[in-house]
Scaffold this motif. Structure first.
Motif, PDB file in Angstrom:
ATOM      1  N   LYS A 260      23.772  18.171  37.605  1.00  0.00           N
ATOM      2  CA  LYS A 260      24.106  19.579  37.472  1.00  0.00           C
ATOM      3  C   LYS A 260      23.075  20.350  38.291  1.00  0.00           C
ATOM      4  CE  LYS A 260      26.122  19.132  32.844  1.00  0.00           C
ATOM      5  NZ  LYS A 260      25.941  19.434  31.397  1.00  0.00           N
ATOM      6  N   LEU A 261      23.506  20.832  39.449  1.00  0.00           N
ATOM      7  CA  LEU A 261      22.616  21.531  40.358  1.00  0.00           C
ATOM      8  C   LEU A 261      22.678  23.028  40.086  1.00  0.00           C
ATOM      9  CD1 LEU A 261      23.450  19.680  43.704  1.00  0.00           C
ATOM     10  CD2 LEU A 261      21.668  19.139  42.026  1.00  0.00           C
ATOM     11  N   VAL A 262      21.533  23.676  40.116  1.00  0.00           N
ATOM     12  CA  VAL A 262      21.465  25.108  39.847  1.00  0.00           C
ATOM     13  C   VAL A 262      20.635  25.806  40.921  1.00  0.00           C
ATOM     14  CG1 VAL A 262      21.700  24.924  37.341  1.00  0.00           C
ATOM     15  CG2 VAL A 262      19.416  24.854  38.367  1.00  0.00           C
ATOM     16  N   SER A 263      20.885  27.095  41.063  1.00  0.00           N
ATOM     17  CA  SER A 263      19.939  27.990  41.715  1.00  0.00           C
ATOM     18  C   SER A 263      19.234  28.750  40.590  1.00  0.00           C
ATOM     19  CB  SER A 263      20.653  28.962  42.651  1.00  0.00           C
ATOM     20  OG  SER A 263      21.253  28.276  43.732  1.00  0.00           O
ATOM     21  N   PHE A 264      17.924  28.916  40.698  1.00  0.00           N
ATOM     22  CA  PHE A 264      17.190  29.596  39.633  1.00  0.00           C
ATOM     23  C   PHE A 264      16.099  30.471  40.246  1.00  0.00           C
ATOM     24  CE2 PHE A 264      14.703  25.816  40.434  1.00  0.00           C
ATOM     25  CZ  PHE A 264      13.382  26.200  40.272  1.00  0.00           C
ATOM     26  N   SER A 265      15.761  31.526  39.526  1.00  0.00           N
ATOM     27  CA  SER A 265      14.691  32.425  39.959  1.00  0.00           C
ATOM     28  C   SER A 265      13.496  32.275  39.028  1.00  0.00           C
ATOM     29  CB  SER A 265      15.166  33.875  39.954  1.00  0.00           C
ATOM     30  OG  SER A 265      16.159  34.085  40.935  1.00  0.00           O
ATOM     31  N   TYR A 266      12.310  32.239  39.659  1.00  0.00           N
ATOM     32  CA  TYR A 266      11.062  32.126  38.906  1.00  0.00           C
ATOM     33  C   TYR A 266       9.987  32.871  39.675  1.00  0.00           C
ATOM     34  CZ  TYR A 266       6.941  30.076  36.663  1.00  0.00           C
ATOM     35  OH  TYR A 266       5.750  29.896  36.000  1.00  0.00           O
ATOM     36  N   GLU A 267       9.363  33.827  39.019  1.00  0.00           N
ATOM     37  CA  GLU A 267       8.291  34.626  39.609  1.00  0.00           C
ATOM     38  C   GLU A 267       8.695  35.215  40.958  1.00  0.00           C
ATOM     39  OE1 GLU A 267       4.749  32.249  39.635  1.00  0.00           O
ATOM     40  OE2 GLU A 267       4.374  32.590  37.489  1.00  0.00           O
ATOM     41  N   GLY A 268       9.915  35.730  41.016  1.00  0.00           N
ATOM     42  CA  GLY A 268      10.355  36.443  42.207  1.00  0.00           C
ATOM     43  C   GLY A 268      10.934  35.591  43.308  1.00  0.00           C
ATOM     44  N   ASN A 269      10.962  34.276  43.124  1.00  0.00           N
ATOM     45  CA  ASN A 269      11.510  33.379  44.141  1.00  0.00           C
ATOM     46  C   ASN A 269      12.740  32.657  43.595  1.00  0.00           C
ATOM     47  OD1 ASN A 269       9.420  33.751  46.176  1.00  0.00           O
ATOM     48  ND2 ASN A 269       8.073  32.668  44.755  1.00  0.00           N
ATOM     49  N   THR A 270      13.746  32.476  44.442  1.00  0.00           N
ATOM     50  CA  THR A 270      14.944  31.748  44.044  1.00  0.00           C
ATOM     51  C   THR A 270      14.971  30.411  44.749  1.00  0.00           C
ATOM     52  OG1 THR A 270      16.165  33.802  43.695  1.00  0.00           O
ATOM     53  CG2 THR A 270      17.461  31.790  43.921  1.00  0.00           C
ATOM     54  N   ARG A 271      15.148  29.345  43.955  1.00  0.00           N
ATOM     55  CA  ARG A 271      15.068  27.983  44.454  1.00  0.00           C
ATOM     56  C   ARG A 271      16.216  27.164  43.849  1.00  0.00           C
ATOM     57  NH1 ARG A 271      10.390  26.861  46.785  1.00  0.00           N
ATOM     58  NH2 ARG A 271      10.358  24.668  46.159  1.00  0.00           N
ATOM     59  N   ILE A 272      16.321  25.901  44.201  1.00  0.00           N
ATOM     60  CA  ILE A 272      17.361  25.068  43.617  1.00  0.00           C
ATOM     61  C   ILE A 272      16.739  23.971  42.751  1.00  0.00           C
ATOM     62  CG2 ILE A 272      18.986  25.520  45.480  1.00  0.00           C
ATOM     63  CD1 ILE A 272      18.450  22.631  46.465  1.00  0.00           C
ATOM     64  N   GLY A 273      17.504  23.565  41.746  1.00  0.00           N
ATOM     65  CA  GLY A 273      17.002  22.555  40.832  1.00  0.00           C
ATOM     66  C   GLY A 273      18.123  21.743  40.220  1.00  0.00           C
ATOM     67  N   MET A 274      17.727  20.857  39.324  1.00  0.00           N
ATOM     68  CA  MET A 274      18.669  20.041  38.575  1.00  0.00           C
ATOM     69  C   MET A 274      18.403  20.220  37.092  1.00  0.00           C
ATOM     70  SD  MET A 274      19.096  15.906  38.201  1.00  0.00           S
ATOM     71  CE  MET A 274      17.957  15.900  36.807  1.00  0.00           C
ATOM     72  N   ILE A 275      19.467  20.387  36.331  1.00  0.00           N
ATOM     73  CA  ILE A 275      19.324  20.492  34.878  1.00  0.00           C
ATOM     74  C   ILE A 275      19.037  19.115  34.302  1.00  0.00           C
ATOM     75  CG2 ILE A 275      20.510  21.038  32.711  1.00  0.00           C
ATOM     76  CD1 ILE A 275      19.851  23.510  34.295  1.00  0.00           C
ATOM     77  N   ASN A 276      17.976  19.046  33.493  1.00  0.00           N
ATOM     78  CA  ASN A 276      17.591  17.807  32.826  1.00  0.00           C
ATOM     79  C   ASN A 276      17.280  18.147  31.376  1.00  0.00           C
ATOM     80  OD1 ASN A 276      16.768  15.057  32.484  1.00  0.00           O
ATOM     81  ND2 ASN A 276      14.633  15.718  32.675  1.00  0.00           N
TER      82      ASN A 276
END
Length: 313
Positions: A2-18
């Motif tokens: 499950k791939l996501v785009s997420f924002s953290y501290e003003g930056n948007t990046r991609i990740g995987m839900i685990n």
């Protein structure tokens, strides 16, 4: 995955839900490269596992395989890492999985019951229209309701995302070109849509394509047919169907569209909405400020957004 785009501290990046975590894919791969002594590991990571979903999908199967190795490395080495690879879901904002697609292609009149409720016959060819990137909002965003209309409608849609360049693809090979699947609400301003014979203006109002919560990769969903799709408004069921009821299947749509145009990685295709839209009900019923719209699709997940009356700016 499950791939996501997420924002953290003003930056948007991609990740995987685990589970209850998000694994930052770029940082996981960069960490693995550094452990292997790779020179210019930052640049190599940006090239093969960039932090943008469309750019990542452009890397195709090679990038997917590298990510799997990086995730395995990260999970084995825990939290003793230079970069913040692991996040609690609660500490990030989950965005639309594909935030900047080159194309958003929509298919109208593709569920038999919706075609009948709209008083039309089964089409010989797909009815195709577009939405644009300005319409995309994420699973934690509101649906903005602008005062240009009083007829805001919902449309639950099963969507797929292209994973590699496709031109003149056959149905037999079509699913090889799909990166994964997600949910989109094709929010529509009905009176604006119906004031001309072209639908585009009623479909492209700012914020009218909630998407998410993630992209389920195609290796986890080998057959996109037979998935239940349900939409509720404030808990009341408005739409229910199954992707087995599509007039034009996912493989057909890949073949059809790729014979019209070149499909590129990150392009999003909405496959149509079931019966039960607000404009077709008796009496008509439209969304209002504060309504909670929830879409659930088997094996994909749940997309829920709240309608918020918004002034034009």
């Amino acid at each position: 995955m499950k791939l996501v785009s997420f924002s953290y501290e003003g930056n948007t990046r991609i990740g995987m839900i685990n589970g209850e975590q998000v694994i930052d894919l770029n940082y996981a791969y960069r960490t693995m490269l550094e452990a292997e002594g790779v020179i210019r590991s930052v640049q190599v990571a940006e090239a093969f596992v960039p932090a943008n979903m469309v750019e990542f999908l452009q890397g195709g199967e090679q990038s997917m395989e590298l990510v799997k190795k990086a995730i395995d490395y990260a999970q084995k080495h825990g939290y003793a890492m230079k970069y913040k690879v692991f996040h609690r879901i609660s500490e990030v904002k989950i965005e639309a999985p594909v935030r900047n697609p080159g194309k958003i292609i929509c298919v109208g009149h593709n569920y038999r019951e919706h075609i009948l409720e709209m008083g039309r016959g089964l089409p010989d060819f797909p009815v195709v229209f577009a939405k644009f990137g300005n319409t995309i909002v994420g699973p934690q965003d509101d649906i903005p309701f602008y005062p240009v209309s009083e007829q805001l409608d919902y449309e639950a849609e099963f969507a797929f995302v292209i994973g590699k360049r496709a031109r003149n693809v056959s149905q037999a090979d079509a699913l090889q070109y799909v990166a994964g699947y997600t949910i989109v609400n094709d929010v529509t301003y009905r009176d604006i849509q119906r004031r001309t014979i072209q639908w585009l203006q009623g479909k492209t109002v700012e914020g009218s394509a909630p998407m998410g919560p993630w992209l389920v990769t195609a290796d986890e969903l080998l057959d996109p047919a037979g998935l239940e799709i349900v939409l509720t408004v404030n808990g009341e069921q408005r739409q229910r169907s199954n992707t087995a009821n599509l007039v034009f299947s996912v493989p057909y749509l890949v073949e059809f569209l790729s014979n019209l145009m070149t499909l590129e990685p990150g392009d999003v295709i909405l496959t149509g909405t079931p019966g039960g839209v607000g404009v077709a009900r008796e009496p008509e019923v439209f969304l209002k400020d504060g309504d909670v719209v929830r879409i659930e699709i088997d094996r994909i997940g749940m997309l829920e957004n709240t309608v918020k009356k918004t002034e034009c700016v």
